[in-house]
Write a protein that holds these residues in place. Structure first.
Motif, PDB file in Angstrom:
ATOM      1  N   GLU A 256       0.822  -1.186   0.054  1.00 15.03           N
ATOM      2  CA  GLU A 256       0.057   0.099   0.014  1.00 15.03           C
ATOM      3  C   GLU A 256       0.786   1.394   0.239  1.00 15.03           C
ATOM      4  OE1 GLU A 256      -2.653  -0.078   3.177  1.00 15.03           O
ATOM      5  OE2 GLU A 256      -3.644  -1.868   2.631  1.00 15.03           O
ATOM      6  N   LEU A 257       0.634   1.981  -0.817  1.00 12.41           N
ATOM      7  CA  LEU A 257       1.290   3.404  -1.031  1.00 12.41           C
ATOM      8  C   LEU A 257       0.402   4.551  -0.414  1.00 12.41           C
ATOM      9  CD1 LEU A 257       2.787   3.046  -4.668  1.00 12.41           C
ATOM     10  CD2 LEU A 257       4.200   2.626  -2.646  1.00 12.41           C
ATOM     11  N   GLU A 258      -0.896   4.660  -0.634  1.00 10.48           N
ATOM     12  CA  GLU A 258      -1.652   5.783  -0.189  1.00 10.48           C
ATOM     13  C   GLU A 258      -3.085   5.115  -0.009  1.00 10.48           C
ATOM     14  OE1 GLU A 258      -2.945  10.105  -1.626  1.00 10.48           O
ATOM     15  OE2 GLU A 258      -1.986   8.899  -2.986  1.00 10.48           O
ATOM     16  N   THR A 259      -3.615   5.609   0.962  1.00 11.20           N
ATOM     17  CA  THR A 259      -5.001   5.212   1.178  1.00 11.20           C
ATOM     18  C   THR A 259      -5.907   6.617   1.238  1.00 11.20           C
ATOM     19  OG1 THR A 259      -4.561   3.250   2.422  1.00 11.20           O
ATOM     20  CG2 THR A 259      -6.981   4.139   2.806  1.00 11.20           C
ATOM     21  N   VAL A 260      -6.999   6.644   0.492  1.00 11.94           N
ATOM     22  CA  VAL A 260      -7.957   7.739   0.445  1.00 11.94           C
ATOM     23  C   VAL A 260      -9.272   7.382   0.977  1.00 11.94           C
ATOM     24  CG1 VAL A 260      -8.951   9.467  -0.900  1.00 11.94           C
ATOM     25  CG2 VAL A 260      -6.701   8.949  -1.212  1.00 11.94           C
TER      26      VAL A 260
END
Length: 414
Positions: A256-260
């Motif tokens: 995972e790089l980014e969670t929005v």
């Protein structure tokens, strides 16, 4: 035996309820589960017009009046499915706690009550697809991995009342609750397009009350033979909840790089108006033959973003006990059961209705006192392997236990 069964029940209450893995459970609230007990499954899933004193009737609350014992029932379910279609094949197995209920007389022969838990729907699927993105001349491909899990559960409280010698009424209140999680992992890459991947997660949570009303009527033909009628009605009922949507950007290695957090919104799903009718012919403690029909108005229910068919179900079955009083032969005291059911489901796939057909059989094996071990089997087929659909061939095994006893009675003499 009673201590073992009670221990299993307590452990399973904190575990997972039974799931039925199906590629079609991505629709609506998932695969809709039969709301009967193991003995009903063995008889083709009849129960609306089939009263019994030996088991809990969770399909028609009016018939609880015949539960003059304190009755505890539980059941475990194992579901094995094989999938086949155009260039598609696979299999899966799921299982867990399927039934748990307790019934007891408040005024024997006039008022009985019951409570328990039954899975209302099950979501369990994992589908995989890959192909070219239109308009890219084959230079860009897309891979999708779609998964779903969860479902809704009914915690019910039922009461049955005798208002006339032959006429019974009942009320069942359900608290329907649970969550459904759907995940889609989409990967895109090609000759001139760098690899990228993202995960879409949607979590739907529901909780609300709904009701079912029941009627029962018994006509006495002889001292041992009876003709029974039953009817049930559930009004259209909304269940309210929340939907949470998240977007997760992934690296080439899958981390995972980014969670929005996209947001949360209120949602509503309308359970359909349902009518049920049942009839049976009984010779007490010897044989029962019965049939049920159910009609559900799904075309006016569901969610605003999906269309559904009106659904119906036909179930036919019965049970036979060679000689209930034969103390010299255990096998002649067993209740043998069989039946079948045909159901048009509410969900629409490729503009086609889904048909589910099953053949059921089983037995209730007597144990100490009036208790029994209940075994039921179902062989079924859902959908078809043509017209863009997938055929599911499934096998269900239900193992249950019923404890009948006279609890909460103060003895006059020791």
């Amino acid at each position: 035996m009673k201590r073992i069964i009670a221990g299993i029940a307590c452990c399973l209450l904190f575990g997972q309820l039974a799931q039925s893995q199906s590629v079609y459970s991505f629709q609506g609230l998932g695969s809709l589960n039969h709301q009967g007990m193991p003995n009903n499954v063995a008889q083709g899933e009849i129960g609306i017009g089939t009263p019994t004193i030996w088991h809990i009737n969770s399909q028609n609350p009016a018939n609880l009046v015949y539960n003059t014992f304190s009755t505890f029932q539980l059941g475990l379910n194992v579901d094995r499915r094989n999938f086949s279609g155009e260039d598609i094949s696979g299999s899966g197995t799921d299982g867990g706690l399927r039934f748990l209920g307790y019934a007891f007389p408040i005024m024997a022969g006039k008022w009985s009550s019951s409570f328990g838990i039954l899975p209302y729907s099950s979501v369990s699927y994992n589908t995989f697809s890959e192909g070219e993105i239109p308009g890219t001349n084959g230079s860009v491909s897309q891979v999708s991995d779609n998964r779903g899990e969860g479902g809704l559960t009914n915690f019910y409280w039922s009461n049955g009342f005798r208002i006339k010698e032959k006429l019974l009424v009942g009320l069942k209140m359900n608290y329907t609750f649970g969550s459904i999680k759907k995940t889609s992992i989409i990967s895109i890459g090609g000759t001139d397009v760098p690899f990228s991947a993202a995960t879409y997660e949607e979590l739907e949570s529901y909780s609300d009350f709904n009701f079912l009303f029941g009627l029962g009527y018994r006509h006495k033909m002889t001292e041992e033979k009876y003709l029974n009628f039953g009817a049930t009605y559930s009004p259209k009922s909304p269940i309210n909840g929340n939907s949470e949507l998240s977007l997760i950007r992934l690296s080439t290695s899958g981390s995972e790089l980014e969670t929005v957090e996209v947001g949360t919104e209120s949602i509503q799903f309308d359970l359909p108006q349902t009518f049920g009718f049942g009839v049976s012919y009984q010779k007490l403690n010897h044989y029962t033959i019965g049939a049920d029909m159910e009609f559900s108005g799904w075309s006016k229910a569901g969610s605003p973003t999906a269309l559904y068919n009106n659904s119906f179900k036909i179930a036919v079955g019965g049970e036979y006990t060679p000689d209930y009083d034969d103390v010299n032969s255990y096998w002649r005291r067993i209740k043998y059961a069989a039946g079948f059911n045909y159901q048009k489901l509410p969900y629409i796939v490729n503009d086609q209705a889904l048909i589910d057909f099953g053949i059921n059989f089983g037995a209730s094996l007597p144990v100490s006192g009036f208790s029994s071990l209940d075994v039921a089997f179902k062989y079924g087929q859902l959908g078809e392997s043509s017209n863009g659909l997938i055929k599911e061939t499934y096998y269900k095994v239900v193992i249950g236990a019923t404890i009948n006893d006279r609890w909460f009675i103060k003895r006059k003499y020791d």
